[in-house]
Write a protein that holds these residues in place. Sequence first.
Motif, PDB file in Angstrom:
ATOM      1  N   ARG A 161      39.841  44.693  35.863  1.00 28.06           N
ATOM      2  CA  ARG A 161      40.078  44.368  37.270  1.00 28.06           C
ATOM      3  C   ARG A 161      39.937  42.864  37.524  1.00 28.06           C
ATOM      4  O   ARG A 161      40.699  42.274  38.270  1.00 28.06           O
ATOM      5  CB  ARG A 161      39.092  45.125  38.161  1.00 28.06           C
ATOM      6  N   ASP A 173      43.087  41.170  36.068  1.00 30.50           N
ATOM      7  CA  ASP A 173      44.413  41.730  36.349  1.00 30.50           C
ATOM      8  C   ASP A 173      45.387  40.702  36.915  1.00 30.50           C
ATOM      9  O   ASP A 173      46.575  40.711  36.576  1.00 30.50           O
ATOM     10  CB  ASP A 173      44.298  42.910  37.326  1.00 30.50           C
ATOM     11  N   ALA A 193      38.641  48.006  45.510  1.00 29.28           N
ATOM     12  CA  ALA A 193      39.798  47.124  45.491  1.00 29.28           C
ATOM     13  C   ALA A 193      40.303  46.902  46.917  1.00 29.28           C
ATOM     14  O   ALA A 193      39.959  47.663  47.831  1.00 29.28           O
ATOM     15  CB  ALA A 193      40.901  47.740  44.628  1.00 29.28           C
TER      16      ALA A 193
END
Length: 734
Positions: free
Chosen positions: A567, A570, A609
């Motif tokens: 994450r 990314d 997120a």
Amino acid sequence: MTTTIRSVAVLGAGTMGAQIAAHFANAGVPVRLLDLTADVARDGLKRARSLKPDPFFTAEAITRITTGGFDTDLAKIADADWIMEAVVEQLDIKRALLERVDAVRRQGAIVSSNTSGIPIATLAEGRSDDFRKHWLGTHFFNPPRYLRLVEVIPTAETDPTVTERVSQFADHRLGKGVVLAKDNPNFIGNHLALYGVMLTLKALESGRYTIEEIDAMTGPALGRPKSATFRTMDIAGVDILAHVAKNLGFELPAFVHTMIEKGMIGEKAGQGFYKRVPATGSGQAQSGSEILTLDPATLTYRPKQSARLASIDAARSIEDTGERIKALFEGKDKVGDFLRETLEPTLRYTVKVTPDIAYSTDDVDRVMRWGFGWEIGPFEIMKAIGIDAATDVARRLQPSDLLILKDAKDRQKIVRTNSGASLVDLGDGVLALEFHAKMNALGGDQIQMMHAGVKEAAANFAALVVGNDAPNFSAGANLMLLLLEAQEGNWDEIDLMIRAFQASTQALRYADVPVIVAPAGLTLGGGCEITLHGDRVQAAAESYIGLVEVGVGLIPGGGGTKEMLARATDDLPSNPTDLLPIVQRVFETIGFAKVSTSAANARQLGFLAPTDRVTMNRDRLMADAKAHALARVREGYQRPAPRPGIPVGGETVLAALKLGIHLAWRGGRISDHDAVVGRALANILAGGALPRQTTVSEQYLLDLEREAFLKLCGERKTLERIAHTLKTGKPLRN
């Protein structure tokens, strides 16, 4: 009339007013907080900021609050959609302030009072027609962020659309459990609680029970908070107790009035039913103080004594709250005598007054659960212990969008189940995966049902929701099972366990249908790893999410380490120049076992997120998650492609992380074993000792996770940490 509430003014920056303002700010609403002067308001907000538990979701939320004084800034409330009065509980003071509010508010603005017991219609006497039409009671409970209840009290003149607007806003935006109460003194909660307190005080006055015994009998044993009766009264204030009792016409024992005269009014005065003093001798606590207990006969203090009640000790093994209360209630001992003397008449009084104060028995139960922390309410207790609750008291069905998982199970919609988890049909093509073990600890049953859920959803449903109605989503892996396997040296079994859990979290991430994970409460270790692997997350606002494995000498082994690194990288360019700062942040989040204080904080820590959503009202969480899942279906969800490669820094990043660990160890900030665990974590996040920066697959990182987890399971100090945590519930620094 404006239907949206975009701004709020709170009048009174005391304990409740400042915290209510904080919770509006948590919900993203601009707040004007006023008191006698701007300085008083600022001081009140400053005190709120220092409270524990924290009334704010994040430190940034306080920036939504503007302070001011009544004399200098009251006219500014003209731009507020909702004005809430929260000043001292005196009728004349409240009326005088409301008269000034009536002169400056704009037509159509909602005005409410947070009074805990003064009749709402009485407060609005003499106000304008438009004021009274938009006037009602909104009684929040302390602390307002954490206690879910708000009693909404309309008067005969309140416009029903105003009641609906406030109720909807409190429910959906503030996350409150809303209960409509009738406009009688002290409404529902304080009325019933005070009756029980009055009987308890009379039992204390009889001399047959000590304060410690009563607190032992009226706390967790009855499914109520640890503060029980007398600690709760000390926190609330004995003088406040007497004031509320007077409103209701309840007669308290004479010794209570003498306590008030002597200033023994609770925690704010340093003495009440309990008193904290500097420690002397062997009873010294870690804080250097000890607790004394009041002798109600002499109004002097004596050393605190342990309550020795065999039936209370025996009842701890009864997990079902109703069954436990029934066993205690029927006991032929001091506990049974006390409950028959106090609990039974309180329950019968509840039946008698419910038609006058509430609109349903369900509402009464909700008030006591949401506002007072009871596990089951009065009518639920009556059913459990076999008291006839009077069939002429009408019940009202709960709203269809609350607790939809419970409703589905009640309608026999269970698709598949085992002792630790179930698959439940929520309707409209959505399948739910529910954990239901103690603390929802994760073991073989849960992992098996995760795989089954993904397959069942792909074959017969449009989406999968992973969530439950329990206080905690999951406290993590079943440590007892892991400890037993490690002590027996069953390394192949542990290896299979890790592989199975990694496969289950990857199955969630790459499912053929959208998977929405709905965490709430404790979402730790493996619970966090499940959350990280959903297509989307619908989190309860009060979600405490974290990868805490280092506390027991392990690293996240179910894909959590891999996913946090993935994450964080990314959105980086294909060949980033400096990975260390990014990897360092992930290392600190996992290595320091950071746990979010709210869903908003979880987003800051990287556990949620930007596409994930938050539900303020816990009882709506599963319904919101279902709606989120159906929205993903309508958006045309496609199974995600595997990540092409996750950037890792190799030896350069690994050396930097190890240097930081060494310096922390040299400085005495971490223990020897902390350093061992830290180096294992660093190795994964660097991608191992690769000669240069490169990209690796998810499976490569999962293999590093599994190898590190297995190696740490073989460390004696890790097993000591696990055993200590299982025994004490606390981490061991060894």
